[in-house]
Design an enzyme around this catalytic site. Sequence first.
Site, PDB file in Angstrom:
ATOM      1  N   LYS A 173       0.871  -1.182   0.000  1.00 23.72           N
ATOM      2  CA  LYS A 173       0.000   0.000   0.000  1.00 23.72           C
ATOM      3  C   LYS A 173       0.916   1.243   0.000  1.00 23.72           C
ATOM      4  O   LYS A 173       0.763   2.151   0.813  1.00 23.72           O
ATOM      5  CB  LYS A 173      -0.905  -0.048   1.248  1.00 23.72           C
ATOM      6  N   ASP A 230      -0.947 -11.675   7.330  1.00 23.24           N
ATOM      7  CA  ASP A 230      -1.890 -12.297   8.252  1.00 23.24           C
ATOM      8  C   ASP A 230      -3.287 -12.340   7.620  1.00 23.24           C
ATOM      9  O   ASP A 230      -3.940 -13.386   7.544  1.00 23.24           O
ATOM     10  CB  ASP A 230      -1.900 -11.471   9.554  1.00 23.24           C
TER      11      ASP A 230
END
Length: 340
Positions: A173, A230
């Site tokens: 990002k 995750d």
Amino acid sequence: MAEKHTIVLIPGDGIGLEVSQAVVAVLNAADAPLTYEERHAGLIALDDGHDVLPAGTLDAVRRHKLALKGPCTTPVGKGFTSVNVQLRQKLNLHAAIRPVRSLAGVPTRYQDVDLVIFRENTEGLYSGIENEITPGVVTSLKVATEAACTRIARAAFEYARKRGRKKITVFHKANIMKQSDGLFLRCVQRVAEGFTDIVHDALIIDAGCMRLVQDPSRFDILLMENFYGDVISDLAAGLVGGLGVVPGANVGDAAAVFEAVHGSAPDIAGKNIANPLALLMSAVMMLNHMHETRGDERCKQAAERIKTAYNRALGDGCKTADLGGCLGTSQFADAVIERL
Ligand code: NAI
């Protein structure tokens, strides 16, 4: 008779107790050359009056360099720091490696998923540095170091070369987190220069998620920082049948801990219905790792026997409830053992 390898068995808590028992039964039946030093962590350790991650458990993993671990519960929004995060940081298990594959006998809307997630395992948003600046204002620090970003990138490229995988896709990002994710991307780019045989590209993670659910078969290796890894691990598990079928390895320079992606599943704990396959697959990864690092052919043979047996069991319709079957945890283990 040749010596066995001692590994640390950390059953964890919740379904960890059931699934680790089932997995050890299969390992023993398959003549895996292992002995176990059982150590506790998580709620079980606390109940026994120890630290949530006892020093004795850490020392045992340092000594034997290998552990098979069940999940450990972490309280939400309060309480102790995650055992899993602590274990990974304290043992410097810098790479989480999670293969996500379609399995024959586990029908999902995708048939040909075969990807591997490489998750940086020691820093990022999971550094545990949170502060209340003033009541009503808290900060959580995302840490990115050149050393850790380079290390996980190198691990992914080396794995790709060794396993004949062709492409690495970075999820990031860096359009918003320009410094931290920007550093991650630069490190990947630098490492990639030494691996011209491996193609690599990068996707902004939101678009990456969309592409992943549209057609996961287009991905090969996915590389990302801790938090994204995750979340994407669970998302990817959903593409191949759920958390009951996705194994994992946490690998460092001095030790490796093998555990499923799933957690302690308190909603089904103690009912003998959890799927032990994800931990069993993690044990197979451990045996293959032992073959690679210790050269013991018996580990490879046991790994292959177990893999063939669980594939046969699934093909014969032997499944736990999460996969639409009706076998319990121990019954599924028995079905695998019968097919060894
Ligand atoms: P979870 O992975 O434990 O469960 C999510 C859902 O998947 C639940 O509905 C559960 O029943 C199902 N599920 C998970 N594993 C399964 C299996 N083997 N067979 C059948 N169904 C299975 O995630 P959740 O509920 O968010 O977390 C529960 C606890 O586990 C939390 O305290 C969390 O911190 C901890 N956790 C620990 C991990 C570890 O030790 N490595 C990893 C993830 C979560």
